[in-house]
Design a protein around this motif. Structure first.
Motif, PDB file in Angstrom:
ATOM      1  N   PRO A 127       0.837  -1.204   0.000  1.00  0.00           N
ATOM      2  CA  PRO A 127       0.000   0.000   0.000  1.00  0.00           C
ATOM      3  C   PRO A 127       0.871   1.252   0.000  1.00  0.00           C
ATOM      4  O   PRO A 127       1.869   1.322   0.725  1.00  0.00           O
ATOM      5  CB  PRO A 127      -0.792  -0.122   1.313  1.00  0.00           C
ATOM      6  CG  PRO A 127      -0.718  -1.564   1.687  1.00  0.00           C
ATOM      7  CD  PRO A 127       0.615  -2.040   1.199  1.00  0.00           C
ATOM      8  N   VAL A 128       0.526   2.228  -0.809  1.00  0.00           N
ATOM      9  CA  VAL A 128       1.275   3.480  -0.814  1.00  0.00           C
ATOM     10  C   VAL A 128       0.889   4.269   0.437  1.00  0.00           C
ATOM     11  O   VAL A 128      -0.276   4.333   0.813  1.00  0.00           O
ATOM     12  CB  VAL A 128       1.002   4.288  -2.098  1.00  0.00           C
ATOM     13  CG1 VAL A 128      -0.423   4.828  -2.154  1.00  0.00           C
ATOM     14  CG2 VAL A 128       1.999   5.432  -2.231  1.00  0.00           C
ATOM     15  N   ALA A 176      -2.437   5.424   2.347  1.00  0.00           N
ATOM     16  CA  ALA A 176      -3.336   6.469   1.864  1.00  0.00           C
ATOM     17  C   ALA A 176      -4.539   5.822   1.190  1.00  0.00           C
ATOM     18  O   ALA A 176      -4.380   5.153   0.165  1.00  0.00           O
ATOM     19  CB  ALA A 176      -2.605   7.375   0.875  1.00  0.00           C
ATOM     20  N   PRO A 177      -5.747   5.996   1.733  1.00  0.00           N
ATOM     21  CA  PRO A 177      -6.930   5.411   1.105  1.00  0.00           C
ATOM     22  C   PRO A 177      -7.180   6.008  -0.283  1.00  0.00           C
ATOM     23  O   PRO A 177      -6.709   7.091  -0.620  1.00  0.00           O
ATOM     24  CB  PRO A 177      -8.065   5.782   2.073  1.00  0.00           C
ATOM     25  CG  PRO A 177      -7.394   6.153   3.355  1.00  0.00           C
ATOM     26  CD  PRO A 177      -6.074   6.728   2.964  1.00  0.00           C
ATOM     27  N   ARG A 178      -7.953   5.295  -1.079  1.00  0.00           N
ATOM     28  CA  ARG A 178      -8.270   5.756  -2.425  1.00  0.00           C
ATOM     29  C   ARG A 178      -8.952   7.125  -2.407  1.00  0.00           C
ATOM     30  O   ARG A 178      -8.711   7.960  -3.286  1.00  0.00           O
ATOM     31  CB  ARG A 178      -9.182   4.737  -3.122  1.00  0.00           C
ATOM     32  CG  ARG A 178      -8.458   3.512  -3.622  1.00  0.00           C
ATOM     33  CD  ARG A 178      -9.424   2.404  -4.023  1.00  0.00           C
ATOM     34  NE  ARG A 178     -10.430   2.826  -4.967  1.00  0.00           N
ATOM     35  CZ  ARG A 178     -10.259   2.855  -6.302  1.00  0.00           C
ATOM     36  NH1 ARG A 178      -9.094   2.500  -6.817  1.00  0.00           N
ATOM     37  NH2 ARG A 178     -11.251   3.220  -7.089  1.00  0.00           N
ATOM     38  N   GLY A 179      -9.784   7.362  -1.395  1.00  0.00           N
ATOM     39  CA  GLY A 179     -10.446   8.658  -1.308  1.00  0.00           C
ATOM     40  C   GLY A 179      -9.472   9.794  -1.102  1.00  0.00           C
ATOM     41  O   GLY A 179      -9.625  10.878  -1.672  1.00  0.00           O
ATOM     42  N   VAL A 180      -8.459   9.555  -0.291  1.00  0.00           N
ATOM     43  CA  VAL A 180      -7.433  10.579  -0.042  1.00  0.00           C
ATOM     44  C   VAL A 180      -6.614  10.816  -1.303  1.00  0.00           C
ATOM     45  O   VAL A 180      -6.362  11.965  -1.693  1.00  0.00           O
ATOM     46  CB  VAL A 180      -6.531  10.162   1.126  1.00  0.00           C
ATOM     47  CG1 VAL A 180      -5.281  11.040   1.203  1.00  0.00           C
ATOM     48  CG2 VAL A 180      -7.308  10.245   2.442  1.00  0.00           C
ATOM     49  N   ILE A 181      -6.202   9.731  -1.968  1.00  0.00           N
ATOM     50  CA  ILE A 181      -5.422   9.873  -3.203  1.00  0.00           C
ATOM     51  C   ILE A 181      -6.227  10.632  -4.251  1.00  0.00           C
ATOM     52  O   ILE A 181      -5.696  11.486  -4.977  1.00  0.00           O
ATOM     53  CB  ILE A 181      -5.007   8.501  -3.742  1.00  0.00           C
ATOM     54  CG1 ILE A 181      -3.977   7.854  -2.811  1.00  0.00           C
ATOM     55  CG2 ILE A 181      -4.445   8.614  -5.151  1.00  0.00           C
ATOM     56  CD1 ILE A 181      -2.665   8.596  -2.706  1.00  0.00           C
TER      57      ILE A 181
END
Length: 319
Positions: A127-128, A176-181
C-alpha cells in the motif's frame, strides 16, 4: 459546515456538434453534493481513476504503489502513452517486463519520482503511504527530489502547494486510502506555479505557468445554467425538448442542447461548471458537470465525504 454542492455528471462523449452523445458513470459509495464527488467525478471523466465492477469506488480501500503510479502517470501524461515505457528493463528485481505496471515503474524511475527500497526492490503490491504519495506528487509537479528531506520536507512542500486542501487528519506513515489519493490528485490538477508546468511567454519575456489540467488535458471550463431537461421543464428551452436524454444549457447567453445519458433534472435553474476536453478530432467533449449551488450537509468520511480544513498544524504523526 457550508460547502459548494457539487453534483458530478461524468460523461464519456463521442462527438460534439449541436448535440453530444454520452454515457454516465457514478459510484454508490460516493455521496453526491460533496467535494469528494467533484474530485472523483472529474478524475473519472479524465480517465485518471476508476471504480470497481460492482459500481463502487472504494474510498476507504488502500491503493498499491503500482496502482498509484498509474494514476500519477495519467495525471502527468494523459491516457494512451503507456506503451512508450513498456518492455524496457527495470532496475528492480521484483519488476519484470510482464507485469502490468512495469511501464509505469520504468517511467517514474527515469524521472526520479521513485527510487525503490534500500534492499533494491520496488514492492509494487505494498500500500502506498501518505508520505510516499506526497513525495511522488511533489516530484511529479517538477520539483527536484534532492531539494527535500524525506518525508517531512516533501510533506511541507505538498502543503504549500495546497495538495492537502479538503483533507484533515492524515498520518504520514499510514496507507493512503483511495479517497485521499483522489482528493490529492484533484488538487494536483489545479496547482499553480509548479516548476514542471512553466513555459516562456514570448510577449512578456517571462516564465508563465499552466495548471496540470490545462497543460496535460487541455481541459477548459465554462460557467452556465441548466435551462431544461427532457423530463424537467422541457418547454423552458428556446426549442422545446422532445427527445429523451437531452439537456439544454445556457452558456454566455447562448442556449445549446446536448444528448447526455445522465439525469440532470435536479440541476434545472442551477448555475453549473461544465468541464470540456478536446477529443482526437479537437472537438470538445464534456467530461463533468458540477453544480455550483451552495448547500449545507453533514460529513462522514465513511460515505466518501472528505472534511474541509487546512494542515497548518503539522507534526510528526499527523499531516
Amino acid at each position: 459546515m457550508k460547502n459548494l454542492r457539487k453534483v458530478i455528471a461524468m460523461l464519456l462523449s463521442l462527438a460534439m456538434v449541436l448535440s453530444f452523445t454520452a454515457s454516465a458513470a457514478s459510484y454508490s459509495d460516493v455521496v453526491a453534493g460533496t467535494d469528494a464527488a467533484e474530485a472523483v467525478g472529474l478524475l473519472s471523466g479524465l480517465g485518471v481513476i476508476g471504480g470497481y465492477p460492482d459500481g463502487t469506488f472504494g474510498p476507504e480501500k488502500t491503493i498499491s504503489r503500482a496502482e498509484y503510479l498509474k494514476i500519477l502517470f495519467v495525471l502527468k501524461n494523459g491516457v494512451g502513452s503507456e506503451e512508450l515505457y513498456a518492455g524496457s528493463s527495470s532496475k528492480y528485481p521484483d519488476v519484470t517486463s510482464d507485469l502490468w505496471y512495469a511501464s509505469y515503474v520504468n517511467w517514474a524511475t527515469q524521472l526520479g519520482i521513485v527510487g525503490g527500497y534500500p534492499d533494491g526492490t520496488f514492492k509494487g503490491d505494498n500500500p502506498v503511504t501518505v508520505a510516499e504519495a506526497s513525495k511522488m506528487f511533489v516530484v511529479g509537479l517538477g520539483y527536484n527530489a534532492g531539494d527535500f528531506t524525506y518525508p517531512y520536507g516533501f510533506i511541507d512542500r505538498a502543503r504549500k502547494s495546497k495538495l492537502y486542501e479538503k483533507l484533515t487528519g492524515l498520518v504520514a506513515d499510514n496507507p493512503a486510502p483511495r479517497g485521499v489519493i483522489a482528493q490529492i490528485a484533484y488538487n494536483f490538477l489545479f496547482t499553480d506555479n509548479a516548476p514542471g508546468y512553466g513555459y516562456y511567454n514570448q510577449e512578456t519575456r517571462e516564465t508563465d505557468y499552466k495548471t496540470p489540467i490545462e497543460q496535460t488535458f487541455k481541459a477548459v471550463k465554462e460557467i452556465g445554467v441548466v435551462v431544461a431537461t427532457s423530463t424537467n421543464s422541457p418547454g423552458a428551452a428556446s426549442t422545446p425538448i422532445t427527445k429523451a436524454g437531452r439537456v439544454a444549457f445556457s452558456i454566455e447567453g447562448k442556449e445549446t442542447t446536448y444528448d447526455l445519458a445522465i439525469n440532470c433534472d435536479d440541476l434545472v435553474g442551477h448555475q453549473v461548471t461544465i468541464w470540456k476536453q478536446p477529443d482526437d478530432n479537437d472537438e470538445l467533449q464534456i467530461v463533468a458537470v458540477v453544480d455550483n449551488t451552495e448547500q449545507s450537509f453533514t460529513q462522514t468520511y465513511a460515505t466518501m465525504q472528505v472534511a474541509s480544513g487546512d494542515v497548518d498544524q503539522m507534526h510528526k504523526s499527523d499531516i
